[in-house]
Design an enzyme around this catalytic site. Structure first.
Site, PDB file in Angstrom:
ATOM      1  N   VAL A 103       0.952  -1.089   0.109  1.00  0.00           N
ATOM      2  CA  VAL A 103       0.110  -0.063   0.096  1.00  0.00           C
ATOM      3  C   VAL A 103       0.988   1.259  -0.101  1.00  0.00           C
ATOM      4  CG1 VAL A 103      -1.940  -0.983   1.115  1.00  0.00           C
ATOM      5  CG2 VAL A 103      -0.092  -0.029   2.594  1.00  0.00           C
ATOM      6  N   HIS A 119      -4.660  -4.080  -2.071  1.00  0.00           N
ATOM      7  CA  HIS A 119      -4.978  -3.579  -0.758  1.00  0.00           C
ATOM      8  C   HIS A 119      -5.236  -2.142  -0.772  1.00  0.00           C
ATOM      9  CE1 HIS A 119      -3.289  -7.765   0.795  1.00  0.00           C
ATOM     10  NE2 HIS A 119      -4.588  -7.824   0.456  1.00  0.00           N
ATOM     11  N   SER A 193       6.637 -12.179  -1.601  1.00  0.00           N
ATOM     12  CA  SER A 193       5.495 -12.438  -0.895  1.00  0.00           C
ATOM     13  C   SER A 193       5.511 -13.966  -0.344  1.00  0.00           C
ATOM     14  CB  SER A 193       4.244 -12.620  -1.783  1.00  0.00           C
ATOM     15  OG  SER A 193       3.003 -12.871  -1.132  1.00  0.00           O
ATOM     16  N   SER A 194       5.112 -14.229   0.944  1.00  0.00           N
ATOM     17  CA  SER A 194       5.337 -15.512   1.384  1.00  0.00           C
ATOM     18  C   SER A 194       3.790 -16.318   1.158  1.00  0.00           C
ATOM     19  CB  SER A 194       5.357 -15.400   2.927  1.00  0.00           C
ATOM     20  OG  SER A 194       6.728 -14.995   3.304  1.00  0.00           O
ATOM     21  N   ASN A 218      11.603 -15.129  -3.062  1.00  0.00           N
ATOM     22  CA  ASN A 218      11.251 -14.823  -1.835  1.00  0.00           C
ATOM     23  C   ASN A 218      12.001 -15.462  -0.921  1.00  0.00           C
ATOM     24  OD1 ASN A 218       9.085 -13.643  -0.048  1.00  0.00           O
ATOM     25  ND2 ASN A 218       8.896 -15.748   0.745  1.00  0.00           N
TER      26      ASN A 218
END
Ligand SMILES: [Zn+2]
Length: 251
Positions: A103, A119, A193-194, A218
């Protein structure tokens, strides 16, 4: 890693519709902490309990103070190599769509066009009553009592951060565009990103189900590693930097 990077670079050049999804790990190298997955406490309060509509209504003073602290991190943050390489890949036409769970607006700051923000954005705020959007400096204010809660300059409604809070739906246009891109992707990059937050973590699943190949950049393992063709388990900025070098792209 180099051999894998070379192999991936060739796949990217041969791809028809490459799509990337970025998460908090893309921005940690810009010094922005990951609050969603952070279990650490902020002033003895779990931040995750504060990023909800309930918190905005019941604990507005804590809520706006928490966002003020986030703004203090945001204003000084600069795009890092992850943002720069992805923007360069878009410029070169190698990356067709960029989707983010972040964001912070750092992709746009690096020059990325048409970012799908799942988001929402911390750079904006929105009136809960009339829905108008404003720059988020309107809510970057000292809130000591409920009387200080920032209000809409047009209608007097409460202003909320332009991000998706818990108990809120994702923006329909963003999720629609993201699903369309994932289904179309013949190459799907997961960057920083996990894949723990849904529904974003279903986008690479959609891509794979529709025949796309998966590359995961990642630091930690993800549930989709077994279905990935390439896994780069290091700092995303490092792997993407090597990719840019391999492609002869200057940043
Ligand atoms: Zn309003």
């Amino acid at each position: 890693m180099l051999e894998q990077i070379q192999d991936f670079a060739r796949a990217l050049q041969a791809s028809r519709y490459a799509v990337a999804l970025t998460g908090a790990g893309a921005s940690t190298e810009s010094g922005l902490p990951d609050f969603r997955s952070n279990t650490g406490l902020w002033k003895d309060v779990d931040p995750v309990s504060l990023i909800s509509m309930t918190a905005l209504r019941r604990r507005p003073v804590d809520f706006y103070r928490f966002y003020r602290m986030r703004f203090s991190h945001l204003w000084g943050a600069q795009p890092n190599p992850v943002h720069k390489v992805l923007a360069a890949l878009q410029r070169e036409g190698l990356l067709k769509r960029l989707i983010t769970q972040n964001v912070d607006g750092l992709h746009q700051a690096a020059g990325s066009p048409d970012v799908i923000e799942l988001h929402g954005s911390l750079r904006e705020c929105q009136c809960l009553r009339c829905g108008r959007r404003f720059p988020s400096r309107l809510i970057d204010v000292e809130v000591e009592t409920e009387a200080d809660i920032p209000r809409c300059p047009e209608c007097g409604g409460v202003l909320k951060p332009g991000v998706v809070l818990f108990e809120e739906a994702l923006p329909a246009d963003a999720i629609e565009a993201a699903i369309e891109a994932a289904m179309k992707a013949d190459l799907f990059l997961v960057v920083g990103s996990s894949l723990e937050v849904g529904p974003a973590n279903q986008l690479p699943v959609l891509a794979v189900q529709h025949g796309g190949r998966l590359a995961i950049f990642n630091l930690t393992p993800t549930f989709l590693d077994p279905r990935a063709t390439w896994i780069f388990r290091e700092k995303a900025g490092q792997a993407l930097g090597a990719l840019a070098a391999e492609l002869g792209i200057s940043l």
